[in-house]
Write a protein that holds these residues in place. Structure first.
Motif, mmCIF file in Angstrom:
data_model
loop_
_atom_site.group_PDB
_atom_site.id
_atom_site.type_symbol
_atom_site.label_atom_id
_atom_site.label_comp_id
_atom_site.label_asym_id
_atom_site.label_seq_id
_atom_site.Cartn_x
_atom_site.Cartn_y
_atom_site.Cartn_z
ATOM 1 N N GLN A 97 -50.521 -24.063 -5.001
ATOM 2 C CA GLN A 97 -51.971 -23.877 -4.963
ATOM 3 C C GLN A 97 -52.595 -25.024 -5.745
ATOM 4 N N HIS A 98 -53.152 -25.975 -5.029
ATOM 5 C CA HIS A 98 -53.692 -27.158 -5.688
ATOM 6 C C HIS A 98 -54.867 -26.816 -6.587
ATOM 7 N N SER B 217 -51.116 -29.774 -0.201
ATOM 8 C CA SER B 217 -52.093 -28.854 -0.802
ATOM 9 C C SER B 217 -53.302 -29.624 -1.326
ATOM 10 N N ALA C 268 -54.106 -25.237 -0.574
ATOM 11 C CA ALA C 268 -52.757 -24.753 -0.867
ATOM 12 C C ALA C 268 -51.825 -25.203 0.249
ATOM 13 N N LYS C 269 -50.532 -25.032 0.039
ATOM 14 C CA LYS C 269 -49.532 -25.311 1.072
ATOM 15 C C LYS C 269 -48.239 -24.620 0.671
ATOM 16 N N SER D 139 -57.298 -20.011 -2.253
ATOM 17 C CA SER D 139 -56.602 -21.197 -1.778
ATOM 18 C C SER D 139 -56.134 -20.947 -0.347
ATOM 19 N N GLY E 281 -53.947 -22.678 3.113
ATOM 20 C CA GLY E 281 -53.074 -23.735 3.596
ATOM 21 C C GLY E 281 -51.893 -23.200 4.365
#
Length: 431
Positions: free
Chosen positions: A76-77, A103, A120-121, A84, A86
């Motif tokens: 979670q950036h 992210s 996010a990613k 978040s 992504g």
């Protein structure tokens, strides 16, 4: 460059992400924005390191009866701008730095589109083509179990990415819903329509790419029926880009994916190719075109080049061979900073990834809103609203690019980064 090199702000520490060239590339872009925009260096240092990163073991029992442990990630950036948001990708090359970079790009993307999300990613290092349906389901459900502490409809909402699809999202939704005791469709987007998915979501990224392409063509005075296109990737994004351009009269002369590339100077029959691939066959074997070497694909002269597959495919080594008028980045991070510097001395019109492929997260936002409200739109409404938001963002980026006399990528990144930076400044630093 590493996060502690001369390209970094003074005092920026080395991090666990630095071994990834994709993460270093994302940071270089961020620091480039800071240099020209004068963004608060303290906030830039916060944006350079993701807010939260989870690395987990994902053990499952294989069909053979053996237990195999995969490595999974969720980064979670930022949590500043909302939940978040992504994708989740399944691919052999997935690592922490790649996921962190993706992210970060998602944070800028939702900022450009003015969506109430943060970036996010997620990912699992695996080859989904070598796993059975049962193994994929067990892998997805176990991964969901491992990330339960950090996901939720107002915390972190996943979506499909490379190697995942509507079915993957359905398994995540079901696993999460079973844990909380009621159906919660808003926990993911990109799921089947029957489970609260949004019509047009699967095609949204590719359609958004084409909306941007058509806007750029209008500005450059190019006519679709006199234009050609080369598309790298024939998955959810690349196949839709091909179909949408074909419908508008653009001649698709070459296509490639990870299995091989094909070319037909007279134009590839896209409806026939779609049926061919849907029957279980591969692009490289399509009888309506000739096989070519993969390294030839990006150098074919064309009006539109659309890389819609992997990151970092256009580098300093091949950028000088790119021969297109419009570079439309359907993939995340397909062009390295070194290649960008080469393009700066050309007449190539770059539509950067954080703008060009934002259609997917935009319609994910529509899906999330519909699930929360339990009020669903038809596909005409979805497509009309997607086009409206994509063109609004394109024109805003283009205007900023002209106003500051800076490349489109730097303009797009500046708008995205500054939105998040301003929100962080307004919220302050707790405690």
């Amino acid at each position: 460059m590493s996060a502690s090199s001369s390209s970094s702000p003074a005092g920026h520490p080395s991090t666990i992400f630095d071994s990834s060239p994709t993460y270093r590339m994302a940071c270089e872009q961020l620091f480039g924005v800071a240099e020209i925009m004068g963004t608060d260096p303290d906030i830039i240092s916060r944006l350079a390191i993701p807010k939260r990163s989870l690395v987990m073991a994902v053990p499952i029992r294989m069909d053979s009866g053996d237990v195999r442990t995969f490595v999974g990630y969720r980064v979670q950036h930022s949590l500043t701008s909302g939940a978040s948001k992504g994708g989740l990708r399944y691919a052999p090359h997935v690592d922490l730095g790649e996921v962190a970079a993706l992210s970060m790009w998602m944070s800028w993307k939702v900022g450009i589109m003015n969506l109430p999300f943060s970036g996010a990613k997620g990912g699992i290092a695996c080859d989904p083509t070598k796993l059975s349906r049962g193994e994929l389901e067990r892998l997805t459900r176990r991964y969901t179990e491992e990330v339960l502490p950090i996901i939720g409809p107002r915390i972190d909402v996943m979506a499909p990415d490379m190697g995942t699809d509507e079915q993957t999202m359905a398994w995540i939704m079901d696993t999460y819903s079973m844990k909380i005791g009621y159906a919660c469709p808003e926990i993911v987007t990109g799921k089947p329509v029957e489970l609260g998915g949004c019509v047009g979501r699967r095609e949204a990224t590719g359609r958004g790419v084409v909306y941007c392409i058509m806007e750029a063509m209008g500005e450059l005075g190019l006519q679709p029926d006199q234009s050609t296109a080369v598309v790298q990737g024939f998955g959810n994004v690349g196949s839709v880009v091909c179909q949408e351009l074909y419908q508008r009269g653009v001649k698709i002369i070459a296509i490639g994916d990870r299995f091989g590339s094909i070319k037909n100077a007279k134009g590839i029959d896209i409806p026939d190719l779609v049926k061919y691939v849907a029957s279980g066959k591969q692009v490289k074997d399509f009888p309506g075109a000739d096989r070519i070497e993969d390294n030839e694909l990006l150098a074919i002269p064309c009006t539109i080049l659309a890389p819609c597959a992997m990151e970092r495919v256009i580098t300093k080594d091949n950028a000088g061979k790119v021969n297109c008028r419009i570079l439309a980045e359907g993939a995340n991070g397909p062009t390295t900073p070194e290649a960008d510097r080469i393009f700066a001395n050309s007449d190539i019109f770059v539509i950067p990834d954080v703008l060009c492929n934002a259609g997917g997260v935009t319609v994910s936002y529509f899906e999330w809103v519909q699930d929360l409200q339990q009020y669903f739109w038809d596909e005409d409404q979805v497509n009309a609203k997607l086009r409206e938001l994509m063109l609004k963002a394109f024109r805003r980026v283009r205007a900023f690019s002209k106003e500051r006399n800076i490349p489109m990528r730097l303009a797009a990144l500046s708008l995205g980064v500054n939105k998040v930076a301003l929100e962080k400044a307004k919220r302050g630093l707790f405690p």
